[in-house]
Enzyme design. Structure first.
Site, PDB file in Angstrom:
ATOM      1  N   CYS A 114     -34.046   7.799 -25.802  1.00 45.98           N
ATOM      2  CA  CYS A 114     -33.537   7.801 -24.417  1.00 45.98           C
ATOM      3  C   CYS A 114     -33.974   9.028 -23.631  1.00 45.98           C
ATOM      4  O   CYS A 114     -33.962   9.007 -22.398  1.00 45.98           O
ATOM      5  CB  CYS A 114     -32.023   7.683 -24.409  1.00 45.98           C
ATOM      6  SG  CYS A 114     -31.458   6.129 -25.106  1.00 45.98           S
ATOM      7  N   HIS A 251     -29.470   9.792 -17.227  1.00 50.04           N
ATOM      8  CA  HIS A 251     -29.721   8.659 -18.114  1.00 50.04           C
ATOM      9  C   HIS A 251     -28.516   7.731 -18.027  1.00 50.04           C
ATOM     10  O   HIS A 251     -27.363   8.181 -18.082  1.00 50.04           O
ATOM     11  CB  HIS A 251     -29.914   9.176 -19.543  1.00 50.04           C
ATOM     12  CG  HIS A 251     -29.965   8.082 -20.566  1.00 50.04           C
ATOM     13  ND1 HIS A 251     -30.731   6.947 -20.402  1.00 50.04           N
ATOM     14  CD2 HIS A 251     -29.332   7.940 -21.759  1.00 50.04           C
ATOM     15  CE1 HIS A 251     -30.578   6.173 -21.453  1.00 50.04           C
ATOM     16  NE2 HIS A 251     -29.731   6.742 -22.290  1.00 50.04           N
ATOM     17  N   ASN A 281     -28.019   0.271 -20.689  1.00 52.18           N
ATOM     18  CA  ASN A 281     -28.838   1.387 -21.169  1.00 52.18           C
ATOM     19  C   ASN A 281     -30.245   0.866 -21.472  1.00 52.18           C
ATOM     20  O   ASN A 281     -30.428   0.096 -22.411  1.00 52.18           O
ATOM     21  CB  ASN A 281     -28.175   1.973 -22.427  1.00 52.18           C
ATOM     22  CG  ASN A 281     -28.915   3.178 -22.980  1.00 52.18           C
ATOM     23  OD1 ASN A 281     -30.051   3.450 -22.595  1.00 52.18           O
ATOM     24  ND2 ASN A 281     -28.275   3.888 -23.882  1.00 52.18           N
TER      25      ASN A 281
HETATM   26  N1  ACO Z   1     -15.771  -4.847 -27.693  1.00 56.10           N
HETATM   27  C1  ACO Z   1     -14.529  -4.599 -28.138  1.00 56.10           C
HETATM   28  N2  ACO Z   1     -14.251  -3.593 -28.980  1.00 56.10           N
HETATM   29  C2  ACO Z   1     -15.275  -2.796 -29.363  1.00 56.10           C
HETATM   30  C3  ACO Z   1     -16.603  -3.002 -28.933  1.00 56.10           C
HETATM   31  C4  ACO Z   1     -16.827  -4.085 -28.059  1.00 56.10           C
HETATM   32  N3  ACO Z   1     -18.057  -4.372 -27.572  1.00 56.10           N
HETATM   33  N4  ACO Z   1     -17.377  -2.054 -29.466  1.00 56.10           N
HETATM   34  C5  ACO Z   1     -16.593  -1.266 -30.224  1.00 56.10           C
HETATM   35  N5  ACO Z   1     -15.321  -1.726 -30.171  1.00 56.10           N
HETATM   36  C6  ACO Z   1     -14.137  -1.184 -30.838  1.00 56.10           C
HETATM   37  C7  ACO Z   1     -14.468  -0.415 -32.083  1.00 56.10           C
HETATM   38  O1  ACO Z   1     -14.682  -1.288 -33.180  1.00 56.10           O
HETATM   39  C8  ACO Z   1     -13.214   0.441 -32.251  1.00 56.10           C
HETATM   40  O2  ACO Z   1     -12.214  -0.366 -32.839  1.00 56.10           O
HETATM   41  P1  ACO Z   1     -11.244   0.273 -33.967  1.00 56.10           P
HETATM   42  O3  ACO Z   1     -10.513   1.380 -33.263  1.00 56.10           O
HETATM   43  O4  ACO Z   1     -10.406  -0.897 -34.340  1.00 56.10           O
HETATM   44  O5  ACO Z   1     -12.159   0.766 -35.051  1.00 56.10           O
HETATM   45  C9  ACO Z   1     -12.805   0.723 -30.811  1.00 56.10           C
HETATM   46  O6  ACO Z   1     -13.488  -0.246 -29.998  1.00 56.10           O
HETATM   47  C10 ACO Z   1     -13.148   2.139 -30.363  1.00 56.10           C
HETATM   48  O7  ACO Z   1     -14.505   2.397 -30.730  1.00 56.10           O
HETATM   49  P2  ACO Z   1     -15.260   3.708 -30.278  1.00 56.10           P
HETATM   50  O8  ACO Z   1     -16.676   3.672 -30.773  1.00 56.10           O
HETATM   51  O9  ACO Z   1     -14.436   4.914 -30.643  1.00 56.10           O
HETATM   52  O10 ACO Z   1     -15.215   3.497 -28.681  1.00 56.10           O
HETATM   53  P3  ACO Z   1     -15.697   4.461 -27.550  1.00 56.10           P
HETATM   54  O11 ACO Z   1     -14.625   4.619 -26.562  1.00 56.10           O
HETATM   55  O12 ACO Z   1     -16.343   5.697 -28.113  1.00 56.10           O
HETATM   56  O13 ACO Z   1     -16.842   3.607 -26.833  1.00 56.10           O
HETATM   57  C11 ACO Z   1     -19.265   3.487 -26.819  1.00 56.10           C
HETATM   58  C12 ACO Z   1     -17.961   3.158 -27.563  1.00 56.10           C
HETATM   59  C13 ACO Z   1     -19.250   2.722 -25.523  1.00 56.10           C
HETATM   60  C14 ACO Z   1     -20.438   3.056 -27.674  1.00 56.10           C
HETATM   61  C15 ACO Z   1     -19.323   4.998 -26.533  1.00 56.10           C
HETATM   62  O14 ACO Z   1     -19.013   5.709 -27.692  1.00 56.10           O
HETATM   63  C16 ACO Z   1     -20.677   5.461 -26.034  1.00 56.10           C
HETATM   64  O15 ACO Z   1     -21.094   5.136 -24.944  1.00 56.10           O
HETATM   65  N6  ACO Z   1     -21.367   6.301 -26.824  1.00 56.10           N
HETATM   66  C17 ACO Z   1     -22.602   6.948 -26.415  1.00 56.10           C
HETATM   67  C18 ACO Z   1     -23.746   6.004 -26.341  1.00 56.10           C
HETATM   68  C19 ACO Z   1     -24.961   6.765 -25.860  1.00 56.10           C
HETATM   69  O16 ACO Z   1     -24.888   7.462 -24.874  1.00 56.10           O
HETATM   70  N7  ACO Z   1     -26.045   6.719 -26.567  1.00 56.10           N
HETATM   71  C20 ACO Z   1     -27.146   7.628 -26.231  1.00 56.10           C
HETATM   72  C21 ACO Z   1     -28.309   7.039 -25.841  1.00 56.10           C
HETATM   73  S1  ACO Z   1     -28.788   5.620 -26.739  1.00 56.10           S
HETATM   74  C22 ACO Z   1     -30.389   5.899 -27.399  1.00 56.10           C
HETATM   75  O17 ACO Z   1     -30.883   6.987 -27.539  1.00 56.10           O
HETATM   76  C23 ACO Z   1     -31.105   4.688 -27.900  1.00 56.10           C
END
Ligand code: ACO
Length: 324
Positions: A114, A251, A281
């Site tokens: 990214c 980003h 993304n």
């Molecule tokens: N729908 C419903 N529930 C979901 C989903 C979904 N699509 N995805 C995850 N959950 C659940 C998880 O299983 C978890 O459930 P649990 O508590 O029962 O285990 C709960 O939601 C919380 O999960 P988290 O991962 O802690 O949720 P978070 O609030 O952190 O959001 C997200 C997840 C959106 C992925 C976030 O962490 C994020 O945006 N991270 C950064 C991503 C990013 O910026 N990546 C960098 C670039 S990518 C690259 O380089 C290719």
């Protein structure tokens, strides 16, 4: 006098197929509401079968050339940021080079996931300053839909396909921060965090393309901390303060990360370019897509100070400060 890399034109291309969040409700235990509130994403574009990363990138590049009023013959070099190349080799950049009919100069790919477009801009800036090229196409293009695990709700709802491009042109500047063009860059990576975000396949390991794996919440924490820090560092190098920033072009991974970064920089959201709701993304394509969309809306005025920042797999992260 200092050679500066000035943006002469921007362009983008998004595949026609638009998929909204409801689509995922039919196949996974997820909801439109969860995706919107946790990420800010409402829809994304997916490439058609047979539509490749170089196809997308070529259309974005042609749009940027048209906007710049230039033809392929004017381009000395093509640098492409991508992690989803059509083939292991040759590079997507050489495919776009030949597709556009460019028969001179050089072309290569940069892979920093990214953060790839920021890395590609750093390459282009260095090439231009060294006198190796006067006009470059810098392209971010991705088909992340090809590396999704469609059974993993924590990743497959986040990504989209698309491409963005800029034409950079050498211009003589005074050497201070009133110049137009790229004023400063900050690049970082830390391979100790490589397991937080990776693809579980590759040429020399499994012989397959693999699927994206991510510990999203840990990447989230690194993003919030590192993106504001790199933006501040690049601004320091440029001798500018956050108050002098007209536009943050982040980003587009997650609206909550973008809001946290803007808050840490003391920037109101009116100064932030947002496309995450419509694109998801798109990895290395996300910044040039955002630049081109904002440019086509007429958001940037000559002389505006822009800061672009990104983090991705590696971890790799960085930022660029440029004057429009
Ligand atoms: N729908 C419903 N529930 C979901 C989903 C979904 N699509 N995805 C995850 N959950 C659940 C998880 O299983 C978890 O459930 P649990 O508590 O029962 O285990 C709960 O939601 C919380 O999960 P988290 O991962 O802690 O949720 P978070 O609030 O952190 O959001 C997200 C997840 C959106 C992925 C976030 O962490 C994020 O945006 N991270 C950064 C991503 C990013 O910026 N990546 C960098 C670039 S990518 C690259 O380089 C290719």
């Amino acid at each position: 006098m200092t050679r500066r890399a000035v943006v002469r034109g921007t362009g983008h291309y998004l595949p026609e197929r638009i998929v909204d969040n409801k689509h995922f409700e039919q196949m996974l235990d997820t909801t439109d509401e969860w995706i919107r509130t946790r990420t800010g994403i409402e829809r994304r574009h997916f490439a058609e079968d047979g539509q490749t990363t170089s196809d997308l990138g070529m259309r974005a590049a042609q749009a940027a050339l048209d906007k710049a009023g230039l033809s392929a013959a004017d381009i000395d070099a093509v640098i492409v940021a991508t992690s989803t190349p059509d083939l292991t080799f040759p590079s997507v950049a050489t495919m776009i080079q030949s597709g556009l009919g460019i028969q001179r100069g050089f072309a290569y790919d940069v892979q920093a996931v990214c953060a790839g477009f920021v890395y590609a801009l750093a390459n282009a800036d260095a090439m231009l300053r060294a006198g190796l090229a006067d006009r470059l196409l810098v392209i971010g293009t991705e088909t992340f839909s090809r590396i999704m695990d469609w059974t993993d709700r924590s990743t497959c709802v986040l990504f989209g396909d698309g491409a963005g491009a800029v034409v950079l042109e050498a211009a003589e500047g005074k050497g201070d921060n009133t110049d137009r063009g790229i004023l400063a860059l900050d690049l970082n990576s830390d391979g100790r965090y490589r397991d937080l975000l990776y693809v579980d396949g590759g040429v020399a390991s499994t012989g397959t393309a693999g699927h994206l794996r991510m510990q999203g919440n840990l990447v989230f924490r690194h993003a919030v901390e590192k993106l504001a820090a790199t933006a501040h560092l690049a601004l320091d190098k440029a001798g500018l303060s956050p108050e002098q920033v007209d536009w943050l072009v982040p980003h587009q991974a997650n609206l909550r990360i973008i809001e946290a970064t803007a808050r840490r920089m003391g920037l109101p959201m009116e100064k932030v370019v947002l496309t995450v709701a419509d694109h998801g993304n798109t990895s290395a394509a996300s910044i040039p897509l955002a630049l081109s969309v904002a440019d086509s809306r007429g958001q940037f005025k000559p002389g505006d100070v822009l800061v672009a920042e990104a983090i991705g797999g590696g971890l790799a992260w960085g930022s660029v400060v440029l004057r429009w």
